[in-house]
Design an enzyme around this catalytic site. Sequence first.
Site, mmCIF file in Angstrom:
data_model
loop_
_atom_site.group_PDB
_atom_site.id
_atom_site.type_symbol
_atom_site.label_atom_id
_atom_site.label_comp_id
_atom_site.label_asym_id
_atom_site.label_seq_id
_atom_site.Cartn_x
_atom_site.Cartn_y
_atom_site.Cartn_z
ATOM 1 C CG ASN A 143 -9.871 -0.558 6.728
ATOM 2 O OD1 ASN A 143 -9.059 -0.658 5.882
ATOM 3 N ND2 ASN A 143 -11.049 -0.723 6.726
ATOM 4 C CB SER A 196 -5.370 -1.033 -0.420
ATOM 5 O OG SER A 196 -5.314 0.169 0.371
ATOM 6 C CE1 TYR A 217 -6.788 3.929 -1.620
ATOM 7 C CE2 TYR A 217 -6.605 1.760 -2.246
ATOM 8 C CZ TYR A 217 -6.663 2.580 -1.247
ATOM 9 O OH TYR A 217 -6.718 2.202 0.121
ATOM 10 N N GLY A 224 -7.372 5.254 4.638
ATOM 11 C CA GLY A 224 -6.701 6.414 3.714
ATOM 12 C C GLY A 224 -7.296 7.642 3.976
ATOM 13 C CG ASP A 245 -14.570 -1.313 5.015
ATOM 14 O OD1 ASP A 245 -14.939 -0.120 5.121
ATOM 15 O OD2 ASP A 245 -13.564 -1.943 4.534
ATOM 16 N NE ARG A 278 -13.246 2.413 5.390
ATOM 17 C CZ ARG A 278 -12.059 2.196 4.751
ATOM 18 N NH1 ARG A 278 -11.198 2.920 4.506
ATOM 19 N NH2 ARG A 278 -12.336 0.935 3.935
ATOM 20 C CD GLU A 327 -2.848 -1.061 2.436
ATOM 21 O OE1 GLU A 327 -3.798 -0.601 2.382
ATOM 22 O OE2 GLU A 327 -2.473 -2.052 3.254
ATOM 23 C CD GLU A 372 -11.137 -5.486 5.064
ATOM 24 O OE1 GLU A 372 -10.221 -4.741 4.889
ATOM 25 O OE2 GLU A 372 -11.197 -6.381 4.163
#
Length: 310
Positions: free
Chosen positions: A274, A152, A218, A278, A259, A257, A24, A272
């Site tokens: 984070n 990612s 991205y 990002g 998901d 964060r 990443e 999952e």
Amino acid sequence: MMDASARSASFGRVVVVYGGTSGEREVSLKSGAAVLEALKRQGVDALGFDPREGGLAGLEALAPSAVFIALHGRGGEDGTLQGALELLGIPYTGSGVLASALGMDKERTKQVWRAQGLPTPESITLTADADWNGVIAALDLPMIVKPVHEGSTLGISIVRSREELEAAYREAARFDARVMAERFVQGEEYTVALLGDEVLPAIRVEVPGGFYDYEAKYLSDTTQYHLPCGLDAEAEGALARLCRQAFSAMGGQGWGRIDVMRDGAGMFWLIEVNTVPGMTDHSLVPQAAAHAGIDFDALVLRILNTAVSA
């Protein structure tokens, strides 16, 4: 009340750590550059540092008062950097050693959630000599195959046949020695950011191709981010509470964060976490913060404040 310039000065020297050597790296470079510019705009004494260039000794030589971690993936998001900063006595943004290590390990995160009675899709650890028919019998098709320690969406695949399963395993194994398969949840995808004690508005992610992979995340301009997310107040409140529970269960702190997928019956499933999300122009936490009235510069300061006030 402390004015803005005094508050910025009170942070001391802040080093933004970004880049690194994980898969990443490119995303991390963009996140770190955005964070660094935001800090400078607000008068913070901020420097950028890429550990690939100077290692831990180079970071220590900068004598930071605090570190803003924008280092995604292994080496920055997995507890190793956090542990080093703990030994050096340097405050840092985000979760601590244990939560960072757990969050980077998708399978163990799910084990913690299951132990807490939180909903997350069934999963199986895969090996090169796995019983592929047994995996399909356990999880059904389609299923998701992904590296355990990668972010990612690198190395992730949707599998729709036995032949695809073996190929997906080999692809994921390019990124990590540990690979997992997960029951596929057909439905809507949401992401929920947490900032201190606040749960930010949920975002519904819609991808024309149906798969939120690295390119959709991205590079693509066709991925749609729905804010407001379209849930009614009761459902969004339930989603916020679930994500707060999920983050707390694995010891998350500062910001992060989660998901989530929502199936056709309206059930939310945790996918999952984070712990260093990002901060690029395509990133979701800044979008959620903006919808809540928090601009990018204010968001960066609030994240930093969670470190120095801990």
